[in-house]
Scaffold this motif. Structure first.
Motif, PDB file in Angstrom:
ATOM      1  N   GLU A  51      38.910  55.478  48.047  1.00 15.43           N
ATOM      2  CA  GLU A  51      38.698  55.867  46.648  1.00 15.43           C
ATOM      3  C   GLU A  51      39.674  55.139  45.726  1.00 15.43           C
ATOM      4  OE1 GLU A  51      38.690  60.042  46.067  1.00 15.43           O
ATOM      5  OE2 GLU A  51      36.911  60.393  47.303  1.00 15.43           O
ATOM      6  N   THR A  52      40.916  55.015  46.162  1.00 14.14           N
ATOM      7  CA  THR A  52      41.923  54.330  45.335  1.00 14.14           C
ATOM      8  C   THR A  52      42.014  52.845  45.673  1.00 14.14           C
ATOM      9  OG1 THR A  52      43.654  54.954  46.921  1.00 14.14           O
ATOM     10  CG2 THR A  52      43.314  56.402  45.021  1.00 14.14           C
ATOM     11  N   HIS A  53      41.416  52.447  46.803  1.00 13.61           N
ATOM     12  CA  HIS A  53      41.439  51.037  47.206  1.00 13.61           C
ATOM     13  C   HIS A  53      40.025  50.593  47.593  1.00 13.61           C
ATOM     14  CE1 HIS A  53      45.697  52.187  47.857  1.00 13.61           C
ATOM     15  NE2 HIS A  53      45.957  50.927  47.556  1.00 13.61           N
ATOM     16  N   SER A  54      39.095  50.760  46.666  1.00 15.16           N
ATOM     17  CA  SER A  54      37.735  50.301  46.948  1.00 15.16           C
ATOM     18  C   SER A  54      37.716  48.778  47.050  1.00 15.16           C
ATOM     19  CB  SER A  54      36.791  50.751  45.834  1.00 15.16           C
ATOM     20  OG  SER A  54      37.100  50.071  44.627  1.00 15.16           O
ATOM     21  N   GLU A  56      35.898  46.762  45.422  1.00 15.12           N
ATOM     22  CA  GLU A  56      35.852  46.212  44.068  1.00 15.12           C
ATOM     23  C   GLU A  56      37.232  46.227  43.420  1.00 15.12           C
ATOM     24  OE1 GLU A  56      33.927  48.626  45.243  1.00 15.12           O
ATOM     25  OE2 GLU A  56      32.017  47.551  45.453  1.00 15.12           O
ATOM     26  N   ASP A  57      37.961  47.333  43.640  1.00 13.18           N
ATOM     27  CA  ASP A  57      39.305  47.454  43.072  1.00 13.18           C
ATOM     28  C   ASP A  57      40.246  46.412  43.682  1.00 13.18           C
ATOM     29  OD1 ASP A  57      41.453  48.884  41.580  1.00 13.18           O
ATOM     30  OD2 ASP A  57      42.164  49.343  43.601  1.00 13.18           O
ATOM     31  N   ASP A  60      39.495  42.974  42.302  1.00 16.92           N
ATOM     32  CA  ASP A  60      39.983  42.844  40.925  1.00 16.92           C
ATOM     33  C   ASP A  60      41.492  42.600  40.899  1.00 16.92           C
ATOM     34  OD1 ASP A  60      39.660  43.200  37.939  1.00 16.92           O
ATOM     35  OD2 ASP A  60      41.079  44.817  38.361  1.00 16.92           O
ATOM     36  N   LYS A  61      42.235  43.315  41.752  1.00 16.82           N
ATOM     37  CA  LYS A  61      43.692  43.151  41.795  1.00 16.82           C
ATOM     38  C   LYS A  61      44.064  41.769  42.329  1.00 16.82           C
ATOM     39  CE  LYS A  61      45.241  47.957  42.106  1.00 16.82           C
ATOM     40  NZ  LYS A  61      46.074  47.861  40.892  1.00 16.82           N
TER      41      LYS A  61
END
Length: 268
Positions: A51-54, A56-57, A60-61
């Motif tokens: 949830e905090t490291h999908s 997509e996320d 992006d990072k």
């Protein structure tokens, strides 16, 4: 949502049983690394919250947050390096993720023979890197004063009419640049082939620019070697011999290792 598995590397199961994995913080700095047994291959992983490291996320990072990327890439490198000092490891690239334990086990099973062969090749051997740097200005002066082709060109120009000499002398600089590159390639290839005699395998990699190395000199050569542990001293002694022999001519040599064998374990 279930956790994602972050895979650092794969090691022989018998080595994992002989020496348990120590307490090492994982990717998020909270959980710890642990192992997943898949028969004769053991995976070293940590869990990260999807949830905090999908995916997509994370993408992006990686693309937009340089500070985060440097911190996490450093964590990955240091963790794999630490583990490589304990086990024979097939290291995985930064941010290798699996959605489930079953998915990871399926991948290992599909590559089992390849992995076992790689373990056999890597056991008792180390990856070492050699970077060769050259002060072009110093070497250019040496080439200019001692290269036979350049001396021949100067002699040829000196026998021409004065009017033509002026224009022909401009070609000398181009010839010196060409002979400088020839000399650099000749020396680097000679060093590489000599060091390969001490290694099991050796390959040439892309040179790094000054913006990466932070050095004034140009990188002339970048190579990696797989070396038996009992031959490492011979390898470094040979590098030191080149340092003494060529250091006064503008050359410098940087041997480093042992590193996780990224270049000699083709598992992705």
């Amino acid at each position: 949502m279930s956790d994602l598995l972050y895979l650092y590397g794969l090691i022989p199961a018998n080595e994992a049983k002989e020496e348990p994995l120590p307490s090492i913080k994982g990717f998020d700095g909270e959980g710890e690394l642990y192992t997943i047994d898949t028969g004769d291959v053991t995976a070293i992983v940590c869990s990260i919250d999807s949830e905090t490291h999908s995916e997509e996320d994370l993408k992006d990072k990686i693309e937009n947050d340089m500070e985060w990327l440097q911190e996490k890439a450093f964590h990955h490198h240091e963790t794999v390096l630490m583990v490589s000092k304990m086990y024979t490891i097939v290291p995985l690239k930064f941010c290798t993720l699996y959605k489930s334990e079953d998915s990871l086990k399926d991948t290992v099973e599909g590559n089992r023979n390849k992995l076992l062969n790689t373990f056999s090749k890597l056991k008792g051997n180390e990856e070492w890197n050699l970077k060769i740097f050259c002060n072009d200005k110093e070497l250019r002066e040496e080439v200019s004063s001692s290269n036979p082709a350049i001396e021949e060109k100067r002699k040829e120009i000196s026998e021409l009419p004065k009017g033509r000499q002026f224009f022909e002398k401009k070609k000398i600089d181009q010839l010196i640049d060409q002979e400088l590159e020839n000399e650099k390639n000749r020396i680097c290839e000679e060093v590489h082939e000599k060091l390969k005699e001490k290694a099991i395998e050796g390959s040439v990699k892309k040179n790094w620019g000054k913006d990466v190395t932070g050095r004034k000199e140009n990188m002339a050569w970048n190579s990696v070697f797989l070396i038996a542990e009992d031959k490492v001293d011979q390898f470094t002694d040979e590098v030191n011999r080149y340092k003494e022999q060529l250091g006064k001519s503008g050359w410098s040599f940087e041997a480093s290792g042992p590193w996780p064998p990224y270049h000699f374990s083709s598992f992705s």
